[in-house]
Design a protein around this motif. Structure first.
Motif, mmCIF file in Angstrom:
data_model
loop_
_atom_site.group_PDB
_atom_site.id
_atom_site.type_symbol
_atom_site.label_atom_id
_atom_site.label_comp_id
_atom_site.label_asym_id
_atom_site.label_seq_id
_atom_site.Cartn_x
_atom_site.Cartn_y
_atom_site.Cartn_z
ATOM 1 N N ALA A 1 0.823 -1.209 0.000
ATOM 2 C CA ALA A 1 0.000 0.000 0.000
ATOM 3 C C ALA A 1 0.859 1.263 0.000
ATOM 4 C CB ALA A 1 -0.933 -0.005 1.211
ATOM 5 N N ALA A 2 2.032 1.188 0.586
ATOM 6 C CA ALA A 2 2.912 2.356 0.658
ATOM 7 C C ALA A 2 3.453 2.768 -0.699
ATOM 8 C CB ALA A 2 4.067 2.082 1.616
ATOM 9 N N TYR A 3 3.361 1.905 -1.696
ATOM 10 C CA TYR A 3 3.861 2.220 -3.032
ATOM 11 C C TYR A 3 2.818 2.903 -3.907
ATOM 12 C CZ TYR A 3 7.912 -0.631 -1.915
ATOM 13 O OH TYR A 3 9.044 -1.130 -1.331
ATOM 14 N N LYS A 4 1.622 3.060 -3.385
ATOM 15 C CA LYS A 4 0.544 3.675 -4.159
ATOM 16 C C LYS A 4 0.357 5.114 -3.679
ATOM 17 C CE LYS A 4 -1.558 -0.789 -4.745
ATOM 18 N NZ LYS A 4 -2.475 -1.745 -4.231
ATOM 19 N N TYR A 5 0.875 6.062 -4.456
ATOM 20 C CA TYR A 5 0.825 7.464 -4.078
ATOM 21 C C TYR A 5 0.959 8.314 -5.327
ATOM 22 C CZ TYR A 5 5.734 6.576 -4.698
ATOM 23 O OH TYR A 5 6.929 6.158 -5.232
ATOM 24 N N THR A 6 0.522 9.543 -5.210
ATOM 25 C CA THR A 6 0.773 10.539 -6.249
ATOM 26 C C THR A 6 2.006 11.320 -5.828
ATOM 27 O OG1 THR A 6 -0.534 12.255 -5.163
ATOM 28 C CG2 THR A 6 -1.729 10.751 -6.659
ATOM 29 N N ASN A 7 2.531 12.119 -6.720
ATOM 30 C CA ASN A 7 3.674 12.966 -6.359
ATOM 31 C C ASN A 7 3.306 13.931 -5.234
ATOM 32 O OD1 ASN A 7 5.438 11.837 -8.192
ATOM 33 N ND2 ASN A 7 4.932 13.304 -9.800
ATOM 34 N N VAL A 8 2.100 14.453 -5.288
ATOM 35 C CA VAL A 8 1.665 15.395 -4.251
ATOM 36 C C VAL A 8 1.550 14.681 -2.904
ATOM 37 C CG1 VAL A 8 -0.214 16.931 -3.517
ATOM 38 C CG2 VAL A 8 0.564 16.928 -5.897
ATOM 39 N N GLN A 9 1.022 13.454 -2.901
ATOM 40 C CA GLN A 9 0.956 12.692 -1.651
ATOM 41 C C GLN A 9 2.360 12.416 -1.124
ATOM 42 O OE1 GLN A 9 -1.428 9.569 -3.345
ATOM 43 N NE2 GLN A 9 -3.137 10.030 -1.962
ATOM 44 N N ALA A 10 3.294 12.104 -2.019
ATOM 45 C CA ALA A 10 4.672 11.871 -1.591
ATOM 46 C C ALA A 10 5.242 13.118 -0.924
ATOM 47 C CB ALA A 10 5.537 11.453 -2.779
ATOM 48 N N CYS A 11 4.904 14.288 -1.452
ATOM 49 C CA CYS A 11 5.363 15.547 -0.846
ATOM 50 C C CYS A 11 4.763 15.731 0.543
ATOM 51 C CB CYS A 11 4.993 16.735 -1.730
ATOM 52 S SG CYS A 11 5.851 16.771 -3.301
ATOM 53 N N GLU A 12 3.491 15.398 0.676
ATOM 54 C CA GLU A 12 2.852 15.511 1.994
ATOM 55 C C GLU A 12 3.494 14.549 2.987
ATOM 56 O OE1 GLU A 12 -1.334 14.228 3.155
ATOM 57 O OE2 GLU A 12 -1.483 16.417 3.078
ATOM 58 N N TYR A 13 3.860 13.353 2.525
ATOM 59 C CA TYR A 13 4.524 12.375 3.405
ATOM 60 C C TYR A 13 5.874 12.918 3.877
ATOM 61 C CZ TYR A 13 1.111 9.076 1.409
ATOM 62 O OH TYR A 13 -0.031 8.454 0.995
ATOM 63 N N VAL A 14 6.597 13.590 2.996
ATOM 64 C CA VAL A 14 7.882 14.172 3.390
ATOM 65 C C VAL A 14 7.656 15.251 4.444
ATOM 66 C CG1 VAL A 14 9.842 15.576 2.618
ATOM 67 C CG2 VAL A 14 9.071 13.626 1.246
ATOM 68 N N TYR A 15 6.662 16.100 4.217
ATOM 69 C CA TYR A 15 6.360 17.144 5.194
ATOM 70 C C TYR A 15 5.987 16.529 6.547
ATOM 71 C CZ TYR A 15 3.849 20.979 7.471
ATOM 72 O OH TYR A 15 3.408 21.912 8.373
ATOM 73 N N GLU A 16 5.168 15.498 6.522
ATOM 74 C CA GLU A 16 4.790 14.803 7.755
ATOM 75 C C GLU A 16 6.023 14.205 8.441
ATOM 76 O OE1 GLU A 16 2.007 11.040 9.196
ATOM 77 O OE2 GLU A 16 1.879 11.753 7.136
ATOM 78 N N PHE A 17 6.898 13.570 7.645
ATOM 79 C CA PHE A 17 8.130 13.002 8.198
ATOM 80 C C PHE A 17 8.969 14.084 8.869
ATOM 81 C CE2 PHE A 17 12.700 12.730 7.525
ATOM 82 C CZ PHE A 17 13.014 11.645 8.311
ATOM 83 N N LEU A 18 9.154 15.217 8.202
ATOM 84 C CA LEU A 18 9.991 16.290 8.758
ATOM 85 C C LEU A 18 9.430 16.799 10.085
ATOM 86 C CD1 LEU A 18 10.768 18.271 5.482
ATOM 87 C CD2 LEU A 18 12.372 16.874 6.835
ATOM 88 N N ARG A 19 8.113 16.992 10.137
ATOM 89 C CA ARG A 19 7.505 17.466 11.383
ATOM 90 C C ARG A 19 7.678 16.441 12.501
ATOM 91 N NH1 ARG A 19 2.023 18.213 10.737
ATOM 92 N NH2 ARG A 19 1.990 19.188 12.770
ATOM 93 N N LYS A 20 7.485 15.147 12.189
ATOM 94 C CA LYS A 20 7.664 14.107 13.209
ATOM 95 C C LYS A 20 9.123 14.010 13.632
ATOM 96 C CE LYS A 20 3.694 11.229 12.055
ATOM 97 N NZ LYS A 20 3.228 9.923 11.542
#
Length: 189
Positions: free
Chosen positions: A54-73
């Motif tokens: 499931a982690a491989y199913k994303y759009t580029n924009v979702q990938a960007c949001e995941y990076v932002y979430e990672f940075l905040r965490k």
């Protein structure tokens, strides 16, 4: 790129002898003067991976949001770095990704999402700017005198087989309310 200019290690240069490569410390590493997070994204690029499909199913924009979430965490777990100046960088296709991540950070800071990220800027190396830009490489090469007219004429036929959108402007929605809103709109003639 972790093993080139910015990273703490570089490959030991030697004639290939069938063995695994060796590493040596990089005396010019950025990590000597700065705290650096090396993050391969999206999942399945570089050394990144996921443990479920499931982690491989994303759009580029979702990938960007995941990076932002990672940075905040990550900053929440390492609060000693919150006040450090923060720069985000990338090269090649990251030209499409890094500005979106920077926009997420900027919007999050403006909304007061903690921890605030002390974003100072972003860097792009040889960035891709839009999906159709490959259509312009041959004409650009001709215009810059990098290829002769004869080669251009041969390649021109191939260029006509590539679909491209004539673009007069690009509009980016800088205040998205959903993934669908975080798009780059191409305005054609």
């Amino acid at each position: 790129k972790k093993f080139s200019c910015p990273g703490p290690l570089r490959f030991f240069e030697q004639v290939y002898n069938g063995s695994m490569p060796s590493f040596v410390l990089n005396p010019h590493a950025w990590t000597k003067i700065a705290s650096v997070i090396f993050l391969d994204q999206p999942v399945n690029t570089g050394f990144s991976y996921a443990t479920n499909s499931a982690a491989y199913k994303y759009t580029n924009v979702q990938a960007c949001e995941y990076v932002y979430e990672f940075l905040r965490k990550w900053l929440s777990d390492h609060p000693q770095f919150i006040s450090n100046p923060f720069y985000i960088s990338g090269n090649s296709f990251a030209g499409m990704i890094v500005p979106v991540i920077a926009q997420y950070i900027s919007n999050g800071n403006a909304a007061g999402k903690e921890p605030l990220i002390n974003l100072q800027g972003y860097l792009l190396g040889n960035p891709a700017a839009f999906l159709g830009e490959f259509n312009y490489r041959i004409p650009f090469s001709l215009g810059m005198g990098l290829i002769p007219d004869e080669l251009y004429k041969i390649q021109k036929h191939e260029l006509q087989n590539i679909s491209s959108i004539p673009v007069s402007a690009v509009r980016v929605n800088s205040e998205p309310s959903s993934f669908e809103d975080m798009t780059i709109t191409l305005l054609s003639h």
